[in-house]
Design a protein around this motif. Sequence first.
Motif, PDB file in Angstrom:
ATOM      1  N   LEU A 262       0.835  -1.201   0.000  1.00  0.00           N
ATOM      2  CA  LEU A 262       0.000   0.000   0.000  1.00  0.00           C
ATOM      3  C   LEU A 262       0.869   1.251   0.000  1.00  0.00           C
ATOM      4  O   LEU A 262       0.572   2.235  -0.690  1.00  0.00           O
ATOM      5  CB  LEU A 262      -0.929  -0.007   1.214  1.00  0.00           C
ATOM      6  CG  LEU A 262      -1.840   1.212   1.363  1.00  0.00           C
ATOM      7  CD1 LEU A 262      -2.756   1.354   0.160  1.00  0.00           C
ATOM      8  CD2 LEU A 262      -2.654   1.117   2.650  1.00  0.00           C
ATOM      9  N   MET A 263       1.970   1.234   0.757  1.00  0.00           N
ATOM     10  CA  MET A 263       2.861   2.391   0.770  1.00  0.00           C
ATOM     11  C   MET A 263       3.481   2.620  -0.613  1.00  0.00           C
ATOM     12  O   MET A 263       3.610   3.765  -1.072  1.00  0.00           O
ATOM     13  CB  MET A 263       3.965   2.183   1.817  1.00  0.00           C
ATOM     14  CG  MET A 263       3.463   2.195   3.259  1.00  0.00           C
ATOM     15  SD  MET A 263       2.644   3.743   3.726  1.00  0.00           S
ATOM     16  CE  MET A 263       0.924   3.202   3.750  1.00  0.00           C
ATOM     17  N   LEU A 264       3.853   1.537  -1.280  1.00  0.00           N
ATOM     18  CA  LEU A 264       4.392   1.664  -2.641  1.00  0.00           C
ATOM     19  C   LEU A 264       3.343   2.226  -3.589  1.00  0.00           C
ATOM     20  O   LEU A 264       3.648   3.075  -4.442  1.00  0.00           O
ATOM     21  CB  LEU A 264       4.879   0.304  -3.137  1.00  0.00           C
ATOM     22  CG  LEU A 264       6.107  -0.275  -2.435  1.00  0.00           C
ATOM     23  CD1 LEU A 264       6.398  -1.688  -2.947  1.00  0.00           C
ATOM     24  CD2 LEU A 264       7.320   0.625  -2.650  1.00  0.00           C
ATOM     25  N   LEU A 265       2.122   1.772  -3.440  1.00  0.00           N
ATOM     26  CA  LEU A 265       1.043   2.276  -4.281  1.00  0.00           C
ATOM     27  C   LEU A 265       0.802   3.761  -4.032  1.00  0.00           C
ATOM     28  O   LEU A 265       0.605   4.537  -4.978  1.00  0.00           O
ATOM     29  CB  LEU A 265      -0.240   1.488  -4.006  1.00  0.00           C
ATOM     30  CG  LEU A 265      -1.483   1.979  -4.759  1.00  0.00           C
ATOM     31  CD1 LEU A 265      -1.316   1.789  -6.260  1.00  0.00           C
ATOM     32  CD2 LEU A 265      -2.727   1.254  -4.261  1.00  0.00           C
ATOM     33  N   LEU A 266       0.838   4.180  -2.773  1.00  0.00           N
ATOM     34  CA  LEU A 266       0.630   5.591  -2.460  1.00  0.00           C
ATOM     35  C   LEU A 266       1.744   6.451  -3.042  1.00  0.00           C
ATOM     36  O   LEU A 266       1.499   7.563  -3.525  1.00  0.00           O
ATOM     37  CB  LEU A 266       0.546   5.779  -0.942  1.00  0.00           C
ATOM     38  CG  LEU A 266      -0.693   5.185  -0.261  1.00  0.00           C
ATOM     39  CD1 LEU A 266      -0.608   5.381   1.247  1.00  0.00           C
ATOM     40  CD2 LEU A 266      -1.970   5.800  -0.812  1.00  0.00           C
ATOM     41  N   ALA A 267       2.969   5.955  -3.003  1.00  0.00           N
ATOM     42  CA  ALA A 267       4.078   6.711  -3.592  1.00  0.00           C
ATOM     43  C   ALA A 267       3.901   6.844  -5.099  1.00  0.00           C
ATOM     44  O   ALA A 267       4.095   7.934  -5.668  1.00  0.00           O
ATOM     45  CB  ALA A 267       5.405   6.011  -3.272  1.00  0.00           C
ATOM     46  N   LEU A 268       3.509   5.748  -5.763  1.00  0.00           N
ATOM     47  CA  LEU A 268       3.262   5.800  -7.201  1.00  0.00           C
ATOM     48  C   LEU A 268       2.087   6.720  -7.511  1.00  0.00           C
ATOM     49  O   LEU A 268       2.131   7.502  -8.472  1.00  0.00           O
ATOM     50  CB  LEU A 268       2.987   4.387  -7.717  1.00  0.00           C
ATOM     51  CG  LEU A 268       2.659   4.264  -9.219  1.00  0.00           C
ATOM     52  CD1 LEU A 268       3.817   4.782 -10.062  1.00  0.00           C
ATOM     53  CD2 LEU A 268       2.318   2.821  -9.577  1.00  0.00           C
ATOM     54  N   GLY A 269       1.033   6.651  -6.688  1.00  0.00           N
ATOM     55  CA  GLY A 269      -0.119   7.514  -6.886  1.00  0.00           C
ATOM     56  C   GLY A 269       0.222   8.979  -6.747  1.00  0.00           C
ATOM     57  O   GLY A 269      -0.308   9.830  -7.473  1.00  0.00           O
TER      58      GLY A 269
END
Length: 453
Positions: A262-269
Amino acid sequence: MTRSVCMTTLPVDAPPLRFDDRPGRWAPWVVLGFVALWPLPGIAEGVLALGAIYAAVRMVARRMQGQPRLLSPAAWALTSILFLGYWLPQAFSALDAVDPTAAWTKTAAGLRYLPFMWLVAIAVASPARRALTLGGLAVISAAWTLDALVQAVAGSSPWFWSLDQLKQLVSHRPLCSAEESALADRLSGALGPCNLKFGQVLASLSAFLLLPVAARFGRIGWLLVTLAMGVVLLLAGSRASWITFALVVLYSGWRVLGGRQLMLLLALGTVLAAGLAYSVPQLRERVARTAQAWEGDDDGVDQALSGRARIWSAAACMIQSHPINGVGARGFRDAYPGCDPAAGSEGVWGAGPALHAHQLVLEILAETGVLGLLLWLAAAAQAWRAWRFAPPEARDRARPAMLALAVTVFPFNTHLAVHSTFWGGLTVLLAALYAGSLLARDDPPPASAASTR
């Protein structure tokens, strides 16, 4: 009463509840019709009022005739408590309101929300009705998301265009004037350019789509829907909706992906959002305005908050002058001139007084006082107590409504006017969906009990 609200099962030796699913089959269609017609606020309000009247008549008639109940006692009790937590502050604030006529009118009109909330709870009181209601809300959310994506590409919302053409066919007048359409500075979606609340509405409804998609289609489905809704909400331009949607993504994403992914997704987002903000002028302007808060001076903060710092100062003045029961529900605009810290100068929002506090806690305190806030907190405590004592299967079926309600009233955000007709109707809808789903009776009545009726 408290015990019945918190428990979803009856003692073993208690007589079985008489419960019949068939008479409530109309309820989901009323709820879905009310939501689908939000682009036409007047008609949607008519659906709410007529549905409330019909629900009240049906429940009273069935009770007097000894027919099976449409709601479990626990669901009826919690729904009524949540209504009182919303309505009683308005009634007490009307006693010495700045505009008594308007306050008492608002209080009297608010009584319609009680049978409407019963109706909404009836719409999710059985598995079949709940599947239809919550599934319908997911379909509406998905349709509005796709509709907004079409608007982002083609420049026009098919949903709103169809309603506008129907309105012109009937009354020869458009839903929105040319001036209102020209002033729209963001993606307006199905609600249209004269009702720029689409971002906040879709963000509140997003839980009804993201959680079922994650359960049925897994990570890939959740990621695709999150991306589509995220793009739409960014273009819709409401910073409050960004926070609301972020909370939904955090909650649902944690359950689907886990913490690290989820943290990786938030960074990409964040990277994708920055790229979108750079390429879209209106979005770039809104981000630049938000960045003015870092300039450090009061004017920069006020500009970043779209004038809300000035509005919140006025709200603090109202709280200080009317601490017990506030200035009256929807009385903010009338009390504002006497509390405006920059009287005589035009606000960032334009000419005229501010219409509401733009923040839930400040609105409750300013318009209904400390007494109103305590009543809200008491209702919230009962809602939390019911969740705490509910079995796991009850929590699972109520999770979308719980999440939607929680993010809508999340106190560390800006908000639409919770005492207004539009946003008040949405708020009580979510509260009733939560109570009705959590305390529904999914177990069928015993054959012996059914045969005696």
